[in-house]
Design a protein around this motif. Structure first.
Motif, PDB file in Angstrom:
ATOM      1  N   TYR A   1       0.953  -1.259   0.258  1.00  0.00           N
ATOM      2  CA  TYR A   1       0.491  -0.036  -0.196  1.00  0.00           C
ATOM      3  C   TYR A   1       0.583   1.102  -0.030  1.00  0.00           C
ATOM      4  N   SER A   2       0.471   2.290   0.147  1.00  0.00           N
ATOM      5  CA  SER A   2       1.340   3.692  -0.282  1.00  0.00           C
ATOM      6  C   SER A   2       0.117   4.614   0.413  1.00  0.00           C
ATOM      7  N   LEU A   3       0.698   5.240   2.463  1.00  0.00           N
ATOM      8  CA  LEU A   3      -1.069   5.984   2.576  1.00  0.00           C
ATOM      9  C   LEU A   3      -0.779   7.692   1.656  1.00  0.00           C
ATOM     10  N   THR A   4      -2.472   7.642   1.861  1.00  0.00           N
ATOM     11  CA  THR A   4      -2.598   9.291   1.149  1.00  0.00           C
ATOM     12  C   THR A   4      -3.399   9.834   1.358  1.00  0.00           C
ATOM     13  N   ALA A   5      -3.737   9.617   2.899  1.00  0.00           N
ATOM     14  CA  ALA A   5      -4.045  11.082   4.095  1.00  0.00           C
ATOM     15  C   ALA A   5      -4.298  10.487   4.952  1.00  0.00           C
TER      16      ALA A   5
ATOM     17  N   MET B   1     -12.663  18.306   0.901  1.00  0.00           N
ATOM     18  CA  MET B   1     -13.146  16.779   0.530  1.00  0.00           C
ATOM     19  C   MET B   1     -13.865  16.377   1.546  1.00  0.00           C
ATOM     20  N   TRP B   2     -13.706  16.597   2.518  1.00  0.00           N
ATOM     21  CA  TRP B   2     -14.324  15.448   3.622  1.00  0.00           C
ATOM     22  C   TRP B   2     -15.774  16.414   4.447  1.00  0.00           C
ATOM     23  N   SER B   3     -16.628  15.569   4.533  1.00  0.00           N
ATOM     24  CA  SER B   3     -17.791  17.062   4.750  1.00  0.00           C
ATOM     25  C   SER B   3     -17.807  17.479   6.016  1.00  0.00           C
ATOM     26  N   SER B   4     -17.523  16.503   7.044  1.00  0.00           N
ATOM     27  CA  SER B   4     -16.482  17.011   8.564  1.00  0.00           C
ATOM     28  C   SER B   4     -15.782  18.377   7.813  1.00  0.00           C
ATOM     29  N   GLY B   5     -15.086  18.584   7.473  1.00  0.00           N
ATOM     30  CA  GLY B   5     -13.890  19.525   7.075  1.00  0.00           C
ATOM     31  C   GLY B   5     -11.948  18.801   8.009  1.00  0.00           C
ATOM     32  N   TYR B   6     -12.361  17.248   8.254  1.00  0.00           N
ATOM     33  CA  TYR B   6     -11.042  16.786   8.315  1.00  0.00           C
ATOM     34  C   TYR B   6     -11.314  14.733   8.153  1.00  0.00           C
ATOM     35  N   HIS B   7     -10.360  14.448   8.114  1.00  0.00           N
ATOM     36  CA  HIS B   7     -10.089  13.324   7.491  1.00  0.00           C
ATOM     37  C   HIS B   7      -9.970  12.367   9.025  1.00  0.00           C
ATOM     38  N   THR B   8     -11.230  11.635   8.887  1.00  0.00           N
ATOM     39  CA  THR B   8     -11.588  10.984  10.412  1.00  0.00           C
ATOM     40  C   THR B   8     -10.943   9.578  10.561  1.00  0.00           C
ATOM     41  N   GLY B   9     -10.108   9.005   9.609  1.00  0.00           N
ATOM     42  CA  GLY B   9      -9.601   7.384   9.614  1.00  0.00           C
ATOM     43  C   GLY B   9      -7.803   7.470   8.279  1.00  0.00           C
ATOM     44  N   LEU B  10      -7.547   6.300   8.120  1.00  0.00           N
ATOM     45  CA  LEU B  10      -6.554   6.483   7.952  1.00  0.00           C
ATOM     46  C   LEU B  10      -6.897   6.132   6.559  1.00  0.00           C
ATOM     47  N   ASP B  11      -6.069   6.238   5.017  1.00  0.00           N
ATOM     48  CA  ASP B  11      -6.520   5.889   4.382  1.00  0.00           C
ATOM     49  C   ASP B  11      -4.782   5.205   3.799  1.00  0.00           C
ATOM     50  N   PHE B  12      -5.140   3.652   3.047  1.00  0.00           N
ATOM     51  CA  PHE B  12      -4.010   3.328   2.607  1.00  0.00           C
ATOM     52  C   PHE B  12      -4.971   3.066   0.812  1.00  0.00           C
ATOM     53  N   ALA B  13      -3.829   3.796  -0.020  1.00  0.00           N
ATOM     54  CA  ALA B  13      -4.062   3.488  -1.788  1.00  0.00           C
ATOM     55  C   ALA B  13      -4.315   1.920  -2.002  1.00  0.00           C
ATOM     56  N   ALA B  14      -3.911   1.636  -2.957  1.00  0.00           N
ATOM     57  CA  ALA B  14      -3.985  -0.024  -3.534  1.00  0.00           C
ATOM     58  C   ALA B  14      -4.848  -0.538  -5.022  1.00  0.00           C
ATOM     59  N   PRO B  15      -4.757  -1.248  -5.909  1.00  0.00           N
ATOM     60  CA  PRO B  15      -5.656  -1.269  -6.707  1.00  0.00           C
ATOM     61  C   PRO B  15      -6.802  -1.579  -5.502  1.00  0.00           C
ATOM     62  N   THR B  16      -7.877  -1.416  -7.188  1.00  0.00           N
ATOM     63  CA  THR B  16      -9.337  -2.466  -7.224  1.00  0.00           C
ATOM     64  C   THR B  16      -8.866  -3.964  -6.999  1.00  0.00           C
TER      65      THR B  16
END
Length: 370
Positions: free
Chosen positions: A247-251, A259-274
């Protein structure tokens, strides 16, 4: 009536001022016959003194020699002429034979010694004095007595030098004693100072050793704790697993953005192929699996301690609600469902089912490397 003519009296002057008046003409010395005749006639006689042959020549009482020590030396009394005093012969016993008196009087040898001293025309020939230094020396146990006699008068200078030398010697001895006491006190003080310094050095060395030992123990304890923590994390790592192998961390957690409705990110994003397989981080029960609005397809795992792990934006799910899964078991695949800009896994951690925490910190607490 028969009578005896009175014996002529010698002039008497005890103090050398001239002859005293002669005895009155009425005084006379009666004999036994004259007394007997006077008794027969009924008359009276004035008996002045009865003399024996020895008494008539008088019992001579010498006038004591008066000695006076003047400011410049010794003085002796001048010889005075003996005074004849007539005493009656009473045939009294010797004073030494009287009860209670003889013990108080000097013996015969002492009387002879006294008589010999009185016969000395110059009895006061010596004087003994004690100097102030002698008294101080006597108090300190060094008894010294200085005597000078008139016989030493020709060598008075030598006696003075001897006295001076003796005084100086005593002063030197006292000074030497004082110096020795001072030296002993200084040596004692130096020894005490050296002992105190040695004790201070020993205390400092002991303190330094104790500090070094404490540091070593603290270091050993820290190393032991680190080792124990590493072992604990290793065991946890064996029981926990990362959700993706590649993976690679994107957020990151709490990152701000529009881009987030709350104005901040609530988790950790692991970018990977579908279609990348997703694994269960720990043994758990599938609490829910299905569509969840902006999260897309979501699977919620509930751990034994109540912690919930959210897997969001999945393209597919291989488990259903109520199912039990083990660590590292595949539960779904990466997708881009919901509110996303690309394929990735959005992971959230909610201890006890409450508010979310930083997923990266939580994974690290389980011995995993993010």
């Amino acid at each position: 009536m028969a009578s005896n003519t009175p014996a002529p009296e010698a002039p008497f002057d005890a103090f050398g001022g001239g002859a005293a008046p002669s005895a009155p003409d009425t005084e006379w010395n009666p004999t036994e016959d004259s007394l007997r005749d006077r008794a027969r006639s009924g008359g009276r006689h004035r008996v002045v003194k009865q003399r024996s042959n020895f008494a008539r020549s008088s019992t001579v009482l010498g006038v004591g020699v008066i000695a006076a020590v003047g400011a410049g030396g010794l003085a002796t009394a001048q010889d005075k002429p003996p005074v004849a005093i007539s005493l009656p012969d009473l045939n009294l016993p010797d004073a030494h034979d009287l009860p209670g008196v003889g013990a108080l009087l000097p013996a015969q040898e002492e009387r002879e010694t006294v008589s010999a001293d009185r016969a000395n025309p110059n009895p006061l020939t010596s004087a003994t004095y004690t100097t102030e230094a002698d008294e101080r020396a006597s108090r300190s146990g060094q008894v010294t007595r200085t005597s000078l006699t008139t016989a030493e008068a020709p060598g008075a200078a030598d006696a003075g030098e001897a006295l001076r030398a003796r005084i100086l010697q005593q002063a030197e001895q006292q000074q030497a004693s004082a110096d020795a006491a001072e030296k002993a006190a200084a040596e004692k003080a130096a020894a005490e100072k050296a002992a105190a310094e040695a004790q201070a050095k020993a205390d400092a060395a002991e303190k330094a050793e104790a500090e070094a030992k404490a540091k070593a123990e603290a270091k050993a304890e820290a190393e032991a704790r680190a080792k124990a923590e590493a072992e604990r994390l290793a065991k946890l790592a064996a029981s926990y697993s990362m959700p993706l192998s590649s993976y690679s961390l994107t957020a990151t957690y709490m990152q701000s953005g529009s881009m987030w409705s709350s104005g901040y990110h609530t988790g950790l994003d692991f970018a990977a192929p579908t279609g990348t397989p997703l694994k269960a981080v720990h043994g758990a029960t599938v609490k829910s699996a299905g569509w969840s609005g902006s999260y897309g397809y979501r699977i919620v795992l509930e751990l034994e301690d109540g912690t919930e792990i959210w897997y969001c934006h999945l393209s597919s799910m291989t488990v259903s609600a109520g199912q039990t899964v083990g660590t590292g078991e595949t539960i779904g695949r990466v997708g881009a469902t919901g509110n996303v800009s690309g394929a990735h896994l959005h992971l959230e951690v909610h201890p006890g089912g409450g508010d979310g925490v930083d997923p990266a910190a939580w994974l690290r607490s389980k011995g995993l490397t993010v």
